[in-house]
Design a protein around this motif. Structure first.
Motif, PDB file in Angstrom:
ATOM      1  N   VAL A   3       1.021  -1.119   0.077  1.00 19.10           N
ATOM      2  CA  VAL A   3      -0.031  -0.361  -0.377  1.00 19.10           C
ATOM      3  C   VAL A   3       0.856   0.826   0.085  1.00 19.10           C
ATOM      4  CG1 VAL A   3      -2.165   1.057   0.906  1.00 19.10           C
ATOM      5  CG2 VAL A   3      -1.180  -1.407   1.399  1.00 19.10           C
ATOM      6  N   LEU A   4       1.830   1.228   0.618  1.00 20.46           N
ATOM      7  CA  LEU A   4       2.742   2.410   1.096  1.00 20.46           C
ATOM      8  C   LEU A   4       4.118   2.313  -0.793  1.00 20.46           C
ATOM      9  CD1 LEU A   4       3.459   1.867   4.429  1.00 20.46           C
ATOM     10  CD2 LEU A   4       2.008   3.616   3.647  1.00 20.46           C
ATOM     11  N   PRO A   5       3.683   3.658  -0.511  1.00 24.97           N
ATOM     12  CA  PRO A   5       5.063   3.634  -1.968  1.00 24.97           C
ATOM     13  C   PRO A   5       5.910   2.756  -1.750  1.00 24.97           C
ATOM     14  CG  PRO A   5       4.378   5.290  -1.143  1.00 24.97           C
ATOM     15  CD  PRO A   5       3.625   4.949  -0.439  1.00 24.97           C
ATOM     16  N   PRO A   6       6.717   1.886  -3.183  1.00 24.62           N
ATOM     17  CA  PRO A   6       8.051   1.504  -2.794  1.00 24.62           C
ATOM     18  C   PRO A   6       9.375   2.508  -2.607  1.00 24.62           C
ATOM     19  CG  PRO A   6       6.536   1.444  -4.941  1.00 24.62           C
ATOM     20  CD  PRO A   6       6.166   2.119  -4.147  1.00 24.62           C
ATOM     21  N   GLY A   7       9.769   2.158  -2.122  1.00 25.65           N
ATOM     22  CA  GLY A   7      11.300   2.948  -2.420  1.00 25.65           C
ATOM     23  C   GLY A   7      11.618   4.203  -0.612  1.00 25.65           C
ATOM     24  N   LEU A   8       9.576   4.242  -0.302  1.00 24.07           N
ATOM     25  CA  LEU A   8       9.307   5.011   1.146  1.00 24.07           C
ATOM     26  C   LEU A   8       9.753   4.074   2.183  1.00 24.07           C
ATOM     27  CD1 LEU A   8       6.994   7.741  -0.301  1.00 24.07           C
ATOM     28  CD2 LEU A   8       9.564   8.023   0.113  1.00 24.07           C
ATOM     29  N   GLY A 110      13.610   3.296   4.496  1.00 23.40           N
ATOM     30  CA  GLY A 110      12.823   4.806   4.197  1.00 23.40           C
ATOM     31  C   GLY A 110      12.006   5.466   5.003  1.00 23.40           C
ATOM     32  N   PRO A 111      11.137   6.744   4.309  1.00 20.64           N
ATOM     33  CA  PRO A 111      11.328   7.261   5.796  1.00 20.64           C
ATOM     34  C   PRO A 111       9.916   6.876   6.488  1.00 20.64           C
ATOM     35  CG  PRO A 111      10.860   8.310   3.494  1.00 20.64           C
ATOM     36  CD  PRO A 111      11.341   6.856   3.844  1.00 20.64           C
ATOM     37  N   TYR A 112       8.939   5.786   6.046  1.00 18.24           N
ATOM     38  CA  TYR A 112       8.282   5.108   6.849  1.00 18.24           C
ATOM     39  C   TYR A 112       8.746   4.533   7.197  1.00 18.24           C
ATOM     40  CZ  TYR A 112       4.206   6.937   4.200  1.00 18.24           C
ATOM     41  OH  TYR A 112       2.763   7.491   3.663  1.00 18.24           O
ATOM     42  N   ASP A 113       9.717   3.690   7.509  1.00 17.39           N
ATOM     43  CA  ASP A 113      10.398   2.513   8.115  1.00 17.39           C
ATOM     44  C   ASP A 113      10.910   2.843   8.967  1.00 17.39           C
ATOM     45  OD1 ASP A 113      10.673   0.518   6.384  1.00 17.39           O
ATOM     46  OD2 ASP A 113      11.072   1.868   5.284  1.00 17.39           O
ATOM     47  N   THR A 252       4.529  11.849   9.510  1.00 23.44           N
ATOM     48  CA  THR A 252       6.193  11.563  10.221  1.00 23.44           C
ATOM     49  C   THR A 252       6.209  11.324   8.883  1.00 23.44           C
ATOM     50  OG1 THR A 252       4.646  11.121  12.181  1.00 23.44           O
ATOM     51  CG2 THR A 252       6.723  10.384  12.194  1.00 23.44           C
ATOM     52  N   SER A 253       5.686  10.455   8.193  1.00 20.69           N
ATOM     53  CA  SER A 253       6.526   9.925   7.146  1.00 20.69           C
ATOM     54  C   SER A 253       7.117  10.818   5.888  1.00 20.69           C
ATOM     55  CB  SER A 253       5.650   8.801   6.789  1.00 20.69           C
ATOM     56  OG  SER A 253       5.167   7.789   6.824  1.00 20.69           O
ATOM     57  N   ARG A 254       6.024  11.781   6.027  1.00 13.45           N
ATOM     58  CA  ARG A 254       5.826  13.011   4.803  1.00 13.45           C
ATOM     59  C   ARG A 254       7.378  13.920   5.536  1.00 13.45           C
ATOM     60  NH1 ARG A 254       0.143  13.898   2.370  1.00 13.45           N
ATOM     61  NH2 ARG A 254      -0.231  11.798   1.475  1.00 13.45           N
TER      62      ARG A 254
END
Lengths: 262, 313, 271
Positions: A3-8, A110-113, A252-254
């Motif tokens: 669901v989350l963008p790859p790379g992020l 990535g930022p989501y991690d 947060t991720s953004r």
């Protein structure tokens, strides 16, 4: 999690949690000292506050001892305060001084991690303390029913929701004095979310404002669980907390992406 | 600083010792710094430079020996001495939540200057540090070079007779370093006495009239940069670069071609008065390095000779 | 040597009090532009407690012997002032003071001037007094509109606040001056000393209900002495001797802490 963008998001949030666990091992005294907090609060309620008040109307509409009324609320407040404490100053420090996240984003993470990992860690800690809190309640004999064990996952949800918002706010902080603005929100939430006295104390025209507080919904859930009173309204309370958590994680991720990936 | 017409040294230390518990950071050094001089402390980390600087700055009582700064004893007259000297610490300790102007004014007040004095002085120093257009900016927002300039400007707020600079240009880019050197040179021309510690040999050559090299808490050499070079090194250095590991085999072949030969992991260094001539002879002996370089000897050669090439920390 | 004759430096040494006042001046320079971010923790924070506990929680409490026969609001108004002041005092004396040595290094910058360690401590104490007095005044005035005060003794409570705050602040300053790590001990102090003190020093309920075996912990806590003084003045019922006793205890703590802090500052800055 496509669901989350790859790379992020690289699915590596657990590595971030591992790092935090590693760091925490060296501060175990501090971690354990946090378990004493519920002991102090519950003792104060037993010898003081409870003596002053006696009984209050509980979730089932019947009078209950004050300590049974306030203990679940204090658990919720502790989960919130702990989550905010854990995600604001330390995150600010790592972001602005340590440059820890710069280092993390130089790896496949990535930022989501980073966001999920840090928020996840705050939730793990929160759950640990909630478990301790409930254990202390049981030991002091203020658990109203066995259903009260459900309070642990509810407190974890509260911790998760506030950790995610706390971390999002931490990314906006420029100087330590601005932490005052966070307590400007956190302390009223703590004091006015029906923590110490029932909603009915407020004049009718103020009650809706109290119900805007996410902590209020957390505390309602906790009280209902504690006393084994279940109804459909609980879904609404859960939805508020889940929504808050989602907003926090995405924000947060953004923010981390925007601050560090350019 | 003249008494009866005779100029006495601004700083004089004899058999100066500093101990921290069992550890002896400074092991009996003699120093003398005269008025108007730029004096340098060189040495690897842990050589005792900063400890010596702190003793001179009157924030570190000596463990043994004698020390006079501006003719006074730091142990007795610390505040009176500090009132007349300027200190630029290694790490900027500006108040990052105050503006450039406020930093200068607050600091000036600590030296007992009047409000009118500090207002005027702040304007002058911002000019000096080329920060006038940032007067009302919070220090937080300044670049590293600007902060450094401000720290130096701040140390001048009391028109010090003696200025202590601890690694003034560490971490700055070349532009910022040259600008700072220019400012320090102007101070020197105004008659301010400078004491500088540095890791940068070019900086020491640029700024210092006289310097000491410290190692392990002792002074191992003393003199002007050129005197030190002629004493501890040759006029020129010939560097011969080989593939790693091959250089050792060639050491014997170049014997006698230089005053001194140093073997490094990938190079041979030949210390000689005439590098080109030595290179011709090297080639004549059939040695074929991957590359060769003839350069003038620098303080760095002196420094490495005196303090060794091993990392200290 | 040099053709230029260096003129005499303009720096000079002032007396202890004037030098210390320069520290206040430096803080004021900062406060002037940052007061808004501090207003909350100083003045507003205890008022929120007053609204929640004094009015909200108080609505559940009947006036009884436990509250000295007065409304709960009047009972907690003086003690909540002290609570707020103690929090401000402790938190402003922990990390910010450590930062002066370790991160921001303000004190390292100060000691390079004619400033002496004792001047710095005295200046910090003076600045703290003004901050606490201001916080107390804001609280006292606004609490008047809540109907929290029974008499003009409230004015005295502000000064008890300053004294109690300082009695907590100077020992924490002393601790900060001997702290070399990241200051994790301040978290422990908050959790194991300050929080229990706010709960068991009579702020929210009378200490008579605390078992005698542990009540000595209450007796050694500065907050209890301050609370006794403050309640004694606003609600009455405090004799002269206990009054002087509480005052002496707080003063002793303040001075001991101040002396230790001065020693700590001196050892850390000049060594």
């Amino acid at each position: 999690m496509r669901v989350l963008p790859p790379g992020l998001y690289a699915g590596q949030a657990n590595k971030v949690i591992e790092r935090s666990a590693l760091v925490t091992r060296r501060h175990w005294v501090i971690v354990l000292s946090g378990l004493l907090e519920p002991v102090f609060y519950l003792l104060a309620i037993q010898v003081g506050f409870g003596v002053l008040v006696g009984t209050v109307i509980g979730p089932a509409g019947e009078p209950i001892p004050y300590e049974q009324f306030v203990a679940p609320a204090l658990l919720g407040a502790a989960a919130m305060n702990g989550a905010i404490f854990e995600t604001t100053y330390p995150i600010y420090f790592k972001l602005r001084f340590n440059k820890l996240y710069d280092a993390m984003l130089a790896t496949p993470l990535g930022p989501y991690d980073v966001a999920i990992g840090e928020i996840g860690w705050a939730t793990v800690r929160g759950s640990f303390y909630s478990l301790g809190f409930v254990a202390v309640m049981a030991a002091m004999g203020v658990l109203p029913s066995t259903w009260a064990l459900l309070m642990v996952p509810v407190a974890a949800l509260i911790a998760f929701a506030f950790a995610s918002v706390g971390m999002a706010l931490a990314t906006y902080i420029q100087s330590p004095t601005q932490f005052d603005y966070i307590s400007l929100v956190a302390i009223p939430l703590f004091l006015f979310s029906t923590t110490f006295y029932p909603l009915s104390v407020y004049p009718a025209e103020l009650q809706w404002a109290v119900q805007l507080s996410p902590l209020y919904h957390g505390i309602e859930l906790l009280r209902q669980c504690a006393h084994g009173v279940f109804d459909w309204a609980m879904f609404g309370h859960v939805a508020v907390l889940v929504g808050l958590a989602a907003v926090g994680v995405i924000a947060t991720s953004r923010r981390i992406g925007a601050m560090l990936l350019r | 600083m003249t008494e009866g017409g005779v100029s006495q040294p601004l700083v004089s230390g004899k058999a100066l010792v500093k101990r921290f518990g069992d550890f002896e950071a400074v092991r009996g050094i003699d120093i003398e710094v005269n008025q108007g001089e730029a004096f340098g402390f060189l040495g690897p980390n842990g050589a005792g430079k900063s400890s010596t600087m702190r003793m001179i700055a009157c924030v570190s009582p000596r463990s043994d020996g004698d020390l006079r700064v501006l003719g006074m004893d730091p142990d007795i007259d610390g505040p009176r001495i500090r009132a007349r000297i300027g200190v630029c610490p290694q790490q900027d300790n500006l108040d990052t939540e105050l503006t450039v102007r406020e930093n200068l004014q607050v600091y000036g007040r600590f030296f007992g200057l009047s409000r009118a004095q500090v207002r005027e002085k702040a304007v002058e120093l911002m000019e000096f540090a080329q920060l006038s257009d940032r007067a009302n900016a919070e220090v937080e927002s300044l670049s590293g070079g600007m902060k450094r300039r401000l720290t130096i400007a701040r140390s001048l707020v009391n028109d010090p007779e003696l200025l202590l600079l601890d690694e003034p240009t560490t971490g700055l880019d070349p532009q910022a370093r040259h600008l700072l050197w220019d400012r320090l040179f102007r101070l020197k021309q105004r008659g301010v006495t400078l004491i500088i510690t540095t890791h940068y040999m070019d900086e020491a050559e640029q700024l210092c009239d006289r310097l000491v090299v410290m190692d392990g808490g002792r002074i191992v050499a003393e003199g002007s940069p050129s005197a030190l070079i002629s004493r501890y090194s040759s006029r020129e250095v010939l560097e011969l670069r080989f593939a790693p590991g091959e250089q050792a085999g060639h050491e014997a072949k170049v014997e006698g071609l230089a005053e001194r030969v140093e073997v490094l992991p990938d190079r041979l260094l030949l210390y000689t008065a005439n590098g080109e001539a030595a290179l011709e002879q090297v080639t004549a002996r059939g040695v074929r390095p991957v590359s060769s370089l003839v350069r003038r000897s620098t303080l760095e050669d002196v420094f490495l000779r005196l303090t060794g090439r091993t990392l200290v920390d | 040597m040099s053709t230029v004759v260096q003129q005499r430096s303009t720096g000079r040494v002032l007396g202890l009090w004037r030098t210390a006042w320069l520290v206040v001046e430096a803080h004021w320079m900062w406060y002037r532009r940052h007061w808004h971010s501090n207003l909350f923790s100083s003045g507003l924070h205890p008022l929120l407690f007053l609204a929640a506990m004094g009015l909200g929680f108080g609505s559940q409490v009947r006036p009884s012997a436990a509250t000295g026969g007065v409304d709960y609001l009047n009972f907690v108004a003086p003690s909540l002032l002290l609570l707020g002041v103690v929090f401000t005092a402790v938190s402003e004396s922990s990390y910010p003071v450590l930062s002066g040595f370790k991160w921001q290094q303000h004190y390292i910058a100060m000691i390079a001037t004619p400033m002496r360690p004792g001047c710095i401590v005295l200046g910090l104490v003076q600045w703290m007094s003004l901050r606490l007095l201001l916080a107390g005044a804001v609280y006292t005035v606004i609490a008047t509109f809540f109907g929290a005060w029974l008499n003009a003794g409230a004015i005295f409570v502000m000064f008890v606040g300053v004294l109690t705050g300082l009695a907590c602040a100077t020992p924490v300053m002393a601790l900060a001056s001997v702290t070399y790590d990241e200051g994790n001990r301040f978290t422990l102090i908050m959790r194991l000393v300050v929080i229990p003190m706010t709960l068991f020093a009579g702020t929210f309920f009378p200490v008579d209900s605390i078992p005698l075996g542990v009540r000595w912990l209450t007796w050694i806590s500065p907050l209890w002495h301050g609370t006794e003084l403050a309640r004694g003045v606003t609600l009455g019922g405090l004799d002269v001797l206990p009054f002087l006793g509480h005052l002496a205890y707080l003063l002793a703590l303040l001075l001991t802490g101040g002396a230790l802090a001065t020693r700590g500052f001196a050892r850390r800055l000049v060594n």
